[in-house]
Design a protein around this motif. Structure first.
Motif, PDB file in Angstrom:
ATOM      1  N   ALA A  25       0.854  -1.178   0.000  1.00  0.00           N
ATOM      2  CA  ALA A  25       0.000   0.000   0.000  1.00  0.00           C
ATOM      3  C   ALA A  25       0.888   1.225   0.000  1.00  0.00           C
ATOM      4  O   ALA A  25       1.734   1.390   0.865  1.00  0.00           O
ATOM      5  CB  ALA A  25      -0.889  -0.009   1.251  1.00  0.00           C
ATOM      6  N   CYS A  26       0.705   2.086  -0.991  1.00  0.00           N
ATOM      7  CA  CYS A  26       1.559   3.268  -1.111  1.00  0.00           C
ATOM      8  C   CYS A  26       1.013   4.358  -0.217  1.00  0.00           C
ATOM      9  O   CYS A  26       0.490   5.375  -0.688  1.00  0.00           O
ATOM     10  CB  CYS A  26       1.622   3.718  -2.565  1.00  0.00           C
ATOM     11  SG  CYS A  26       2.243   2.442  -3.669  1.00  0.00           S
ATOM     12  N   GLY A  27       1.057   4.157   1.078  1.00  0.00           N
ATOM     13  CA  GLY A  27       0.510   5.104   2.034  1.00  0.00           C
ATOM     14  C   GLY A  27       1.373   6.335   2.161  1.00  0.00           C
ATOM     15  O   GLY A  27       2.426   6.475   1.550  1.00  0.00           O
ATOM     16  N   SER A  28       0.946   7.247   2.975  1.00  0.00           N
ATOM     17  CA  SER A  28       1.661   8.504   3.116  1.00  0.00           C
ATOM     18  C   SER A  28       2.361   8.612   4.459  1.00  0.00           C
ATOM     19  O   SER A  28       2.623   9.683   4.948  1.00  0.00           O
ATOM     20  CB  SER A  28       0.675   9.671   2.936  1.00  0.00           C
ATOM     21  OG  SER A  28      -0.443   9.505   3.770  1.00  0.00           O
ATOM     22  N   GLY A  29       2.660   7.454   5.059  1.00  0.00           N
ATOM     23  CA  GLY A  29       3.385   7.451   6.305  1.00  0.00           C
ATOM     24  C   GLY A  29       2.477   7.582   7.495  1.00  0.00           C
ATOM     25  O   GLY A  29       1.255   7.668   7.365  1.00  0.00           O
ATOM     26  N   PRO A  30       3.052   7.602   8.719  1.00  0.00           N
ATOM     27  CA  PRO A  30       2.257   7.676   9.933  1.00  0.00           C
ATOM     28  C   PRO A  30       1.316   8.874   9.894  1.00  0.00           C
ATOM     29  O   PRO A  30       1.710   9.986   9.592  1.00  0.00           O
ATOM     30  CB  PRO A  30       3.325   7.814  11.038  1.00  0.00           C
ATOM     31  CG  PRO A  30       4.551   7.196  10.433  1.00  0.00           C
ATOM     32  CD  PRO A  30       4.486   7.529   8.978  1.00  0.00           C
ATOM     33  N   GLY A  31       0.072   8.600  10.194  1.00  0.00           N
ATOM     34  CA  GLY A  31      -0.904   9.669  10.219  1.00  0.00           C
ATOM     35  C   GLY A  31      -1.604   9.881   8.903  1.00  0.00           C
ATOM     36  O   GLY A  31      -2.740  10.294   8.861  1.00  0.00           O
ATOM     37  N   GLY A  32      -0.907   9.591   7.820  1.00  0.00           N
ATOM     38  CA  GLY A  32      -1.505   9.694   6.499  1.00  0.00           C
ATOM     39  C   GLY A  32      -1.705  11.133   6.053  1.00  0.00           C
ATOM     40  O   GLY A  32      -1.486  12.101   6.781  1.00  0.00           O
ATOM     41  N   ASN A  33      -2.122  11.290   4.806  1.00  0.00           N
ATOM     42  CA  ASN A  33      -2.466  12.577   4.224  1.00  0.00           C
ATOM     43  C   ASN A  33      -3.976  12.718   4.303  1.00  0.00           C
ATOM     44  O   ASN A  33      -4.698  11.992   3.639  1.00  0.00           O
ATOM     45  CB  ASN A  33      -1.982  12.639   2.771  1.00  0.00           C
ATOM     46  CG  ASN A  33      -2.323  13.957   2.101  1.00  0.00           C
ATOM     47  OD1 ASN A  33      -3.105  14.757   2.612  1.00  0.00           O
ATOM     48  ND2 ASN A  33      -1.714  14.182   0.952  1.00  0.00           N
ATOM     49  N   LYS A  34      -4.469  13.644   5.109  1.00  0.00           N
ATOM     50  CA  LYS A  34      -5.907  13.735   5.366  1.00  0.00           C
ATOM     51  C   LYS A  34      -6.698  14.218   4.157  1.00  0.00           C
ATOM     52  O   LYS A  34      -7.920  14.128   4.142  1.00  0.00           O
ATOM     53  CB  LYS A  34      -6.171  14.653   6.578  1.00  0.00           C
ATOM     54  CG  LYS A  34      -5.566  14.140   7.877  1.00  0.00           C
ATOM     55  CD  LYS A  34      -6.035  12.719   8.193  1.00  0.00           C
ATOM     56  CE  LYS A  34      -5.427  12.202   9.490  1.00  0.00           C
ATOM     57  NZ  LYS A  34      -5.800  10.801   9.769  1.00  0.00           N
ATOM     58  N   ASN A  35      -6.013  14.748   3.158  1.00  0.00           N
ATOM     59  CA  ASN A  35      -6.712  15.179   1.957  1.00  0.00           C
ATOM     60  C   ASN A  35      -6.640  14.123   0.856  1.00  0.00           C
ATOM     61  O   ASN A  35      -7.094  14.363  -0.262  1.00  0.00           O
ATOM     62  CB  ASN A  35      -6.124  16.492   1.428  1.00  0.00           C
ATOM     63  CG  ASN A  35      -7.045  17.181   0.441  1.00  0.00           C
ATOM     64  OD1 ASN A  35      -8.248  17.278   0.665  1.00  0.00           O
ATOM     65  ND2 ASN A  35      -6.476  17.646  -0.676  1.00  0.00           N
ATOM     66  N   GLU A  36      -6.086  12.954   1.176  1.00  0.00           N
ATOM     67  CA  GLU A  36      -5.944  11.889   0.191  1.00  0.00           C
ATOM     68  C   GLU A  36      -6.379  10.559   0.791  1.00  0.00           C
ATOM     69  O   GLU A  36      -6.019  10.230   1.924  1.00  0.00           O
ATOM     70  CB  GLU A  36      -4.493  11.790  -0.279  1.00  0.00           C
ATOM     71  CG  GLU A  36      -4.242  10.667  -1.284  1.00  0.00           C
ATOM     72  CD  GLU A  36      -2.780  10.576  -1.690  1.00  0.00           C
ATOM     73  OE1 GLU A  36      -2.404  11.170  -2.712  1.00  0.00           O
ATOM     74  OE2 GLU A  36      -2.012   9.908  -0.951  1.00  0.00           O
ATOM     75  N   VAL A  37      -7.147   9.810   0.036  1.00  0.00           N
ATOM     76  CA  VAL A  37      -7.564   8.474   0.443  1.00  0.00           C
ATOM     77  C   VAL A  37      -6.932   7.478  -0.516  1.00  0.00           C
ATOM     78  O   VAL A  37      -7.005   7.645  -1.737  1.00  0.00           O
ATOM     79  CB  VAL A  37      -9.100   8.321   0.395  1.00  0.00           C
ATOM     80  CG1 VAL A  37      -9.511   6.883   0.735  1.00  0.00           C
ATOM     81  CG2 VAL A  37      -9.762   9.290   1.355  1.00  0.00           C
ATOM     82  N   THR A  38      -6.294   6.461   0.042  1.00  0.00           N
ATOM     83  CA  THR A  38      -5.727   5.416  -0.812  1.00  0.00           C
ATOM     84  C   THR A  38      -6.725   4.264  -0.915  1.00  0.00           C
ATOM     85  O   THR A  38      -7.419   3.931   0.049  1.00  0.00           O
ATOM     86  CB  THR A  38      -4.392   4.893  -0.251  1.00  0.00           C
ATOM     87  OG1 THR A  38      -4.610   4.331   1.042  1.00  0.00           O
ATOM     88  CG2 THR A  38      -3.363   6.017  -0.148  1.00  0.00           C
ATOM     89  N   VAL A  39      -6.790   3.665  -2.095  1.00  0.00           N
ATOM     90  CA  VAL A  39      -7.729   2.571  -2.355  1.00  0.00           C
ATOM     91  C   VAL A  39      -6.964   1.373  -2.891  1.00  0.00           C
ATOM     92  O   VAL A  39      -6.263   1.479  -3.899  1.00  0.00           O
ATOM     93  CB  VAL A  39      -8.812   2.980  -3.375  1.00  0.00           C
ATOM     94  CG1 VAL A  39      -9.721   1.787  -3.691  1.00  0.00           C
ATOM     95  CG2 VAL A  39      -9.635   4.149  -2.848  1.00  0.00           C
ATOM     96  N   GLY A  40      -7.088   0.252  -2.216  1.00  0.00           N
ATOM     97  CA  GLY A  40      -6.514  -0.996  -2.696  1.00  0.00           C
ATOM     98  C   GLY A  40      -7.481  -1.653  -3.658  1.00  0.00           C
ATOM     99  O   GLY A  40      -8.598  -2.011  -3.283  1.00  0.00           O
TER     100      GLY A  40
END
Length: 422
Positions: A25-40
């Protein structure tokens, strides 16, 4: 590494397969990017991949938020879902309703979205039940598709073939077709396509309730009713394409499109995705034939696909916002404009543009007395992957030793169902 080996290693949590290489999963690290949702995404085939992207693009335009889609091969996604959810999953992922969803909810790997469901309209009680575990909702249904016996309308018309309603008529048609070529397209290299035929024969012979109970591990595979399923199935095998264990479902679908075979037991998207757009109007189907009049053709296999939020989502609020939008009729409308091989689940979706195949599919499911999801969705994933894939492939390779096969399945079933799902 074979699909069977991959599945076995995944289900029992051992083996040498490394998840990052398959489902990173190409996440945005701890906490994530709140303006971006990743979809598997498991929508690796061209048609659904394009359709999903259109839906996500529409959401981005309306919400101002970003959706980053991480698409993986469909089989790889399914084979490694356990590790994916326990590792670093995307915020939202595509998966299946019913037992397959409930299994991961029970393991605590999903996020409760009951609050999202409070705002939904257009979903039937049956759809809500397929999205629920222990009184909480975890799944947003997006579309369904029926399994049936598909064929070309033009081929049947030119050869004078008639759609059968009973098993005897089905075998007689296959015998008639054999004079003109190969009657039935057949594949099981992928490990799951033949499960649809098993399901239908079991439901037609023994009824929906017995089939569901068998999938739940409550019936013995040594029961004469189960042996009769394999014995009945064997009647159809002389009319199959040879070499099924080395053929993918795509190749079987292409043989139908190329008129090398006459019909195939498939889900609606399988032939649809293998036919060029200008030939899709030539696709037709008939309900899987009646075997025992007591059970008729009332049960229909109609898997439901949709979206869930992983418990380890880095952006749960963003994920819920996306699922809220995906649960609206207009979200299904966008998707189905690009993928005519499925049917909307929301009653508010626009159906005026449905193809004849979509309309007939909707009618088939609407008239069903019972709806099953599919063997590998209606039972424990570990039982489906480590036992039933191999068992059905063994049967295809050697259909004579039914007693030995059923005894082997029953021994393995007792071991697996006596364990707590890990």
């Amino acid at each position: 590494m074979s699909r069977r080996t991959l599945l076995r290693s995944t289900a029992v949590g051992v083996g040498a397969v490394t998840l990052p290489a398959l489902l990173a999963a190409c996440g945005s690290g701890p906490g994530g990017n709140k303006n971006e949702v990743t979809v598997g995404s498991n929508a690796s085939d061209a048609v659904p991949k394009t359709a999903f992207q259109a839906a996500f693009d529409a959401y981005e335009k309306e919400s101002g938020k970003k959706v980053k889609v991480n698409t993986k091969d469909h089989n790889d996604f399914q084979e490694n879902i356990n590790r994916y959810l326990q590792g670093t999953p995307d915020d939202v992922f595509m998966w299946f309703a019913g037992y397959r969803m409930q299994y991961f909810a029970e393991k605590g790997l999903l996020t409760d979205i009951s609050d999202v469901w409070q705002g939904f309209t257009g979903f039937s009680d049956a759809l809500k039940a397929q999205s629920t575990h222990a009184g909480k909702q975890y799944f947003v249904p997006y579309y369904y598709y029926p399994w049936a016996v598909f064929h070309r309308k033009s081929l049947f018309a030119s050869k004078g073939y008639q759609q059968p309603k009973t098993w005897d008529e089905f075998i007689a048609l296959a015998k008639q077709m054999s004079k003109d070529g190969t009657p039935v397209a057949f594949s099981d290299k992928d490990g799951w396509p033949a499960m649809g035929t098993f399901d239908y024969i079991d439901m037609r012979l023994n009824g929906y309730d017995f089939h569901k109970s068998l999938m739940a591990g409550k019936e013995a595979w040594t029961d004469p009713k189960v042996r009769n399923v394999f014995d009945t199935w064997r009647e159809l095998m002389p009319y199959y394409q040879k070499g099924a264990l080395g053929r993918t479902w795509e190749e079987a679908g292409q043989s139908l499109q190329q008129r090398k075979t006459g019909m195939a037991v498939f889900g609606m998207p399988h032939p649809g995705s293998q036919f060029p757009e200008n030939e899709r109007d030539d696709i037709d189907f008939f309900a899987f034939p009646e075997i025992d009049p007591q059970h008729g053709q009332g049960a229909v296999e109609a898997p439901i696909d949709g979206f869930l939020i992983a418990r380890k989502s880095k952006n749960i609020s963003g994920a819920k916002n996306l699922l809220t939008w995906l649960g609206k009729p207009k979200a299904e409308d966008v998707y189905l404009r690009h993928d005519p091989n499925n049917v909307a689940v929301n009653s508010g979706a626009e159906t005026s543009g449905y193809s004849a195949l979509q309309k007939k599919s909707a009618e088939l499911v609407a008239g069903a007395q019972q709806i099953s999801q599919f063997l590998d969705r209606d039972t424990r994933p570990d039982f489906a992957s480590t036992v039933m894939i191999q068992a059905i492939q063994e049967f295809i390779g050697n259909p004579k030793d039914v007693d030995g096969l059923c005894n082997k399945i029953e021994r393995q079933k007792k071991t697996i169902f006596s364990q707590t799902a890990d």
